[in-house]
Scaffold this active site. Structure first.
Site, PDB file in Angstrom:
ATOM      1  N   GLY A 138      41.371  34.778  34.094  1.00 20.28           N
ATOM      2  CA  GLY A 138      41.755  35.711  33.202  1.00 20.28           C
ATOM      3  C   GLY A 138      40.160  35.667  32.737  1.00 20.28           C
ATOM      4  CD  GLU A 139      40.045  32.197  31.087  1.00 19.43           C
ATOM      5  OE1 GLU A 139      41.150  32.401  30.076  1.00 19.43           O
ATOM      6  OE2 GLU A 139      40.147  31.720  32.263  1.00 19.43           O
ATOM      7  CE1 TYR A 140      33.768  37.930  37.218  1.00 19.42           C
ATOM      8  CE2 TYR A 140      35.560  39.869  37.167  1.00 19.42           C
ATOM      9  CZ  TYR A 140      34.476  39.080  37.708  1.00 19.42           C
ATOM     10  OH  TYR A 140      33.584  40.289  38.270  1.00 19.42           O
TER      11      TYR A 140
END
Length: 411
Positions: free
Chosen positions: A59-61
């Protein structure tokens, strides 16, 4: 607090290998971290210029990707190191074209941090959202390397803002600049004396908006949908799937199609879902040999295509918020102008709160509420299109975080 933290890291280094044989996710992390330093040594040379991007997970990627792309384009001669803490990020993006080297982040011991930074020597480090590691950041600051945190979202009850959180507050002060999603986060940082902060918004709005510029065609979904109204349930967990099973078996009309994309695609759980549905179902893995046009439900037993599938939704349900697993990405269907239904545990997701307040997203907590809202959105075209339009407008109005960040970086 710092002493306790470092003892905890040492303990984790001892315990995790012991429990790894009994947990596949932990095992992948343990094995992957053992290889990190050898991978770096094999692929980096003393004269290399580098950037380092770190993400907790997938998700952060996805959140950081628009900024990563801009930096990749600007720093063409640099090698980019991309690190993940979670196997769910690494395993899916280990071949990411945005990076030259993709590794697991070693555990945050002082020794690992020194060794890692000495090998990479990053001119710029970008951390995304919240995965903040004190020893790595301390080492970066010690070398006077530049680091920023993007799409940060803070809450008052977090360690940084409590009396015992000095060690973690110091980590925040290692960043040259922090870009927050909202004013509340900026206020919290200012309250502890951190002033190098800009409210840029959430880079995910830029990320999902770029999806509209891509080819989102999926021929097999068009064959399945047959121009009928389609409800897409994305990243579902059992509690959400139960709502759909009940609704489809008892209430769904013949001219409605359903696509269910479970978060967990283990064969036994996919089979269990299919067995409970009393209508004709087809799996993604069966699509080449099945009659897609006559099926009522399409079950997605693969990963990586959900974002494109939302393009075919007339109504979307996003999983996670009915249980304790955390709400999945509501912005992905919202960008396509689709009304959204979610569970009632969304307090930690500011974008969900905003989408609900804006009138395009609806929260439910039980079967009756689910049936009522879904039926209204199916039967009332005007309500459905108005709610979807509100979601699309909301996404469009919140773009711009990437531009704010890249302007600061002078790229």
């Amino acid at each position: 607090m710092g002493f306790i933290y470092n003892i905890g890291i040492k303990l984790a280094e001892t315990v995790l290998p012991c429990i790894a044989p009994f947990n596949q996710k932990i095992k992948k992390g343990v094995v992957g971290r053992r290889e990190t330093f050898s991978v770096l040594k094999e692929n980096l040379y003393s004269n290399d210029k580098t950037l380092w991007f770190h993400c907790a997970s997938l998700g952060e990627y996805e959140q950081g990707l628009p900024v990563f792309k801009a930096l990749r384009e600007h720093y063409k001669a640099h090698k980019i190191v991309l690190s993940f803490f979670s196997p769910s990020g690494y395993e899916i993006r280990k071949n990411s074209p945005i990076a030259d080297i993709v590794v697991y982040l070693p555990l945050d011991s002082k020794r690992n941090a020194k060794r890692f930074i000495d090998l990479i020597k990053p001119e710029l480090t970008v951390f995304v959202k919240y995965d903040i590691w004190p020893n790595f950041l301390s080492e970066i600051k010690k070398h006077n390397f530049k680091s920023i945190l993007i799409s940060a979202a803070f809450r008052p009850n977090q360690t940084y803002f409590n009396f015992y959180g000095k060690h973690f507050r110091n980590a925040l002060f290692s960043f040259e600049h922090i870009f927050t999603q909202n004013e509340n986060s900026k206020t919290l940082l200012r309250a502890i004396g951190y002033d190098n902060v800009t409210v840029s918004g959430d880079t995910r709005f830029d990320r999902v908006s770029s999806q509209l510029e891509m080819d989102n065609t999926l021929n097999f979904i068009e064959q399945f949908k047959q121009n009928k109204l389609c409800v897409v349930a994305g990243s579902t967990w059992p509690e959400g799937e139960a709502l759909f099973i009940n609704f489809i078996n008892k209430h769904a009309l013949n001219d409605i199609k359903f696509i269910i994309a479970p978060h967990n695609i283990k064969p036994n759980q996919i089979a269990n879902l299919k067995d409970k549905l009393k209508v004709k179902c087809v799996l993604f893995s069966e699509k080449e040999s099945a009659s897609l046009d006559t099926a009522k439900v399409f079950i997605v037993d693969t990963i990586g295509i959900l974002t494109k599938i939302y393009n075919y939704a007339d109504v979307a349900y996003v999983g996670g918020a009915l249980g304790s697993t955390g709400l999945h990405n509501t912005l992905e269907p919202a960008v396509f102008g689709v009304p959204i239904i979610i569970g009632n545990h969304y307090d930690k997701f500011p974008e969900a709160n905003a989408l609900i307040e804006n009138g395009g997203t609806f929260s439910i907590s039980n079967q009756q509420e689910f049936n009522t809202i879904l039926t209204r959105l199916i039967e009332n075209k005007k309500d459905r299109e108005l709610a979807g339009s509100k979601n699309a407008t909301f996404i469009k109005s919140h773009k711009g975080a990437v531009n704010t960040i890249t302007q600061y970086l002078n790229i």
